[in-house]
Design an enzyme around this catalytic site. Structure first.
Site, PDB file in Angstrom:
ATOM      1  N   ASP A  95      43.940  39.066  32.542  1.00  6.84           N
ATOM      2  CA  ASP A  95      43.552  37.667  32.758  1.00  6.84           C
ATOM      3  C   ASP A  95      42.024  37.562  32.797  1.00  6.84           C
ATOM      4  O   ASP A  95      41.329  38.544  33.074  1.00  6.84           O
ATOM      5  CB  ASP A  95      44.107  37.150  34.091  1.00  6.84           C
ATOM      6  CG  ASP A  95      45.625  37.099  34.085  1.00  6.84           C
ATOM      7  OD1 ASP A  95      46.223  37.084  32.999  1.00  6.84           O
ATOM      8  OD2 ASP A  95      46.199  37.090  35.192  1.00  6.84           O
TER       9      ASP A  95
HETATM   10  N1  URA Z   1      49.054  40.845  36.047  1.00  4.72           N
HETATM   11  C1  URA Z   1      48.360  39.713  36.280  1.00  4.72           C
HETATM   12  O1  URA Z   1      48.807  38.826  36.980  1.00  4.72           O
HETATM   13  N2  URA Z   1      47.149  39.597  35.689  1.00  4.72           N
HETATM   14  C2  URA Z   1      46.599  40.537  34.913  1.00  4.72           C
HETATM   15  O2  URA Z   1      45.483  40.374  34.430  1.00  4.72           O
HETATM   16  C3  URA Z   1      47.335  41.713  34.687  1.00  4.72           C
HETATM   17  C4  URA Z   1      48.575  41.838  35.257  1.00  4.72           C
END
Ligand code: URA
Length: 239
Positions: A103
């Protein structure tokens, strides 16, 4: 068939003038013979080498990035900076992409490569490659949270996650968890904690398979990995 100088230019980072200079200097061979003729016609079946290195045979590259927050794991984006935008010049080349996504606000281990076969192998749901994250939370992890992760969290839309491991983090701080998952659903870690009533306030990926984020790699920096190092991802995997 195309001109030798054009053939080299279209497959690499050289300008036409640079390619012509190198051809004239004798640095280029066609099918094993030095060729100084810039307009010699060559095609895909001709083995063209520049300083002994095959031209057009894309060399695979594997880059470990300690992804910072604020950039997106994409090759291009209209609004945000991407992980490719922040790559140091020495790693830049055509065909690179992030193998998997973190993310925008997640930090840590990200692999950037031009090897589609490798990315497919790493991301295949069948492979169950383990990804490990350090998650800082707005509340405490309880035994119940750990048990629910172990049993397999179910999202509100009915999506069922595979069993995941949750351990208390550094110094047994109950607001910090180390999570190991072997799949890659969208926002998976945040959503798993949300089901348990906890908000992730900071998330960092620390490993993929047996490949660990280099603790000496500053946030936002990169280093290249050898084929041997990248294979650590699959150590212990049967396929
Ligand atoms: N899970 C999440 O919620 N975000 C990420 O960036 C990776 C795994």
């Amino acid at each position: 068939m195309e001109r030798l100088d054009k053939f080299i230019t279209s497959r690499g980072a050289l300008s036409r003038r640079e390619a012509q200079k190198l051809i004239k200097s004798g640095a280029v061979t066609v099918s094993g013979e030095v060729c100084r003729q810039i307009d010699r016609k060559v095609g895909e079946n001709d083995a063209v080498c520049l300083n002994g290195q095959a031209v057009g045979a894309e060399k695979t590259i594997y880059i470990m990035m300690n992804k910072p927050a604020g950039v997106v794991s994409a090759t291009e984006d209209k609004r945000d900076k991407t992980v490719l935008d922040i790559l140091p010049d020495e790693f830049r080349r055509p065909g690179l992409f992030p193998a998997g996504r973190l993310d925008k606000d997640t930090e840590g281990l990200l692999i950037i490569t031009n090897d589609g076969g490798f990315a497919h192998r790493m991301l295949s749901p069948k492979k169950h490659v383990e990804k490990r994250y350090v998650a800082e939370l707005d509340g405490e992890i309880t035994e119940d949270t750990i048990r629910r992760f172990e049993a397999g969290i179910v999202f509100s839309d009915g999506t069922k996650c595979l069993p995941a491991k949750l351990e208390n983090g550094l110094n047994s701080d109950k607001n910090v968890g180390i999570v190991t998952i072997c799949e890659g659903k969208f926002h998976q870690v945040k959503k798993m904690f949300a089901v348990c009533g906890l908000k992730v306030v900071h998330l960092q990926r620390i490993s993929i398979g047996n490949l660990y984020l280099d603790s000496n790699l500053p946030i936002g920096s990169c280093k290249s990995l050898t084929n041997l190092e990248i294979e650590r991802i699959f150590i212990g995997k049967l396929h």
